[in-house]
Design an enzyme around this catalytic site. Sequence first.
Site, PDB file in Angstrom:
ATOM      1  N   ASN A   9       0.865  -1.184   0.000  1.00 45.84           N
ATOM      2  CA  ASN A   9       0.000   0.000   0.000  1.00 45.84           C
ATOM      3  C   ASN A   9       0.902   1.234   0.000  1.00 45.84           C
ATOM      4  OD1 ASN A   9      -1.827   2.042   0.481  1.00 45.84           O
ATOM      5  ND2 ASN A   9      -2.258   1.442   2.605  1.00 45.84           N
ATOM      6  N   LYS A  11       0.132   4.266  -0.338  1.00 39.67           N
ATOM      7  CA  LYS A  11      -0.531   5.472   0.198  1.00 39.67           C
ATOM      8  C   LYS A  11      -0.258   6.661  -0.731  1.00 39.67           C
ATOM      9  CE  LYS A  11       0.184   3.506   4.743  1.00 39.67           C
ATOM     10  NZ  LYS A  11       0.048   3.659   6.164  1.00 39.67           N
ATOM     11  N   HIS A  97      -9.430   0.810   5.269  1.00 40.47           N
ATOM     12  CA  HIS A  97      -8.146   1.142   5.911  1.00 40.47           C
ATOM     13  C   HIS A  97      -8.400   2.144   7.039  1.00 40.47           C
ATOM     14  CE1 HIS A  97      -4.089   2.541   6.574  1.00 40.47           C
ATOM     15  NE2 HIS A  97      -3.665   1.487   5.902  1.00 40.47           N
ATOM     16  N   GLU A  99      -6.854   4.646   7.990  1.00 40.25           N
ATOM     17  CA  GLU A  99      -6.669   6.062   7.635  1.00 40.25           C
ATOM     18  C   GLU A  99      -7.931   6.619   6.976  1.00 40.25           C
ATOM     19  OE1 GLU A  99      -3.033   5.497   5.470  1.00 40.25           O
ATOM     20  OE2 GLU A  99      -1.996   5.047   7.337  1.00 40.25           O
ATOM     21  N   GLU A 169      -5.221  -5.233  10.629  1.00 38.76           N
ATOM     22  CA  GLU A 169      -4.266  -4.145  10.792  1.00 38.76           C
ATOM     23  C   GLU A 169      -4.550  -3.398  12.091  1.00 38.76           C
ATOM     24  OE1 GLU A 169      -2.425  -2.964   6.783  1.00 38.76           O
ATOM     25  OE2 GLU A 169      -4.060  -1.620   7.207  1.00 38.76           O
ATOM     26  N   GLY A 175       2.322   2.289  10.762  1.00 36.91           N
ATOM     27  CA  GLY A 175       3.246   3.415  10.631  1.00 36.91           C
ATOM     28  C   GLY A 175       3.949   3.812  11.916  1.00 36.91           C
ATOM     29  N   SER A 215       3.494  -2.041  10.463  1.00 39.26           N
ATOM     30  CA  SER A 215       4.940  -2.044  10.709  1.00 39.26           C
ATOM     31  C   SER A 215       5.586  -3.382  10.391  1.00 39.26           C
ATOM     32  CB  SER A 215       5.236  -1.604  12.150  1.00 39.26           C
ATOM     33  OG  SER A 215       4.798  -0.273  12.348  1.00 39.26           O
TER      34      SER A 215
HETATM   35  C1  PEP Z   1      -0.797   0.137   6.086  1.00 42.66           C
HETATM   36  O1  PEP Z   1      -0.950   1.348   6.018  1.00 42.66           O
HETATM   37  O2  PEP Z   1      -1.612  -0.639   5.556  1.00 42.66           O
HETATM   38  C2  PEP Z   1       0.380  -0.344   6.790  1.00 42.66           C
HETATM   39  C3  PEP Z   1       0.411  -1.604   7.127  1.00 42.66           C
HETATM   40  O3  PEP Z   1       1.350   0.581   7.050  1.00 42.66           O
HETATM   41  P1  PEP Z   1       2.806   0.312   7.681  1.00 42.66           P
HETATM   42  O4  PEP Z   1       3.319  -0.971   7.073  1.00 42.66           O
HETATM   43  O5  PEP Z   1       3.613   1.489   7.274  1.00 42.66           O
HETATM   44  O6  PEP Z   1       2.617   0.192   9.145  1.00 42.66           O
END
Ligand code: PEP
Length: 252
Positions: A9, A11, A97, A99, A169, A175, A215
């Site tokens: 992803n 973003k 997601h 976000e 997630e 992040g 992460s």
């Molecule tokens: C995500 O935004 O789906 C995600 C897993 O981000 P990160 O790997 O940066 O934590």
Amino acid sequence: MRKKIVAGNWKMNKTFEEAEELITEIADGLDEMDLNGHGVILCPPALYIEMATDVAEESLFEVGAQNVYPADSGAFTGEISPLMLKKLNVGYCIVGHSERRKYFQEDALFLKQKVDALLRNGVIPIFCCGETLPEREAGNHFRIVEDQLIASLFHLDAADFSKIIIAYEPVWAIGTGVNATKEQAQEMHAFIRERISGKYGVAIAQDLTILYGGSCNAKNAAELFSQPDVDGGLIGGASLKTEEFLQIVASL
Ligand code: PEP
């Protein structure tokens, strides 16, 4: 069908030139690897989807979108429809997601509409669920995740449900550099599979792909992916670096 998958992803990152370079490097790297039937999905910003699907035609990855509006066409300024995605050979789309739930106030009903619109057009939703840190600290994480599944997915019939991909997630891991431990990931993935088994039966639950996101990086991917109910990862930050992303793919 249950499959091991790494999805990136991106973003809202990369200029067009940078995106083209990254996607070409990843495609070249995948050419050198034996993917063993595992899947790789790249979800670039919408502006770059056509470039990505062009590269994907000659490569081993597939293309996903980061977002969609739940109508095939109409007066929805700025939005992109599932039909448009399908016509550009986009096979997947991230839905739910954290976000988008947080910054764009997307609620369970809207996410349900997106899931339906995508499935109607033959695009597979990658449905994200996960709890915040206060929700986990209060011991409510299982209930929160279950509620998210029920509210946006459990209206589907078995045939449609069996097409989707779920990504667990935990919001506190996205992040932050703090990933869920392999035990925490396995515990929640097993819980999700168990709830799905209760609703749709063991066969569908066992056949479902459940990704971990938050992460995940080249250092922790192998450990997370070795868990029996973790079928791969949805990768944010680490999907923006060619070598790191390819190492994560190699961890499947
Ligand atoms: C995500 O935004 O789906 C995600 C897993 O981000 P990160 O790997 O940066 O934590």
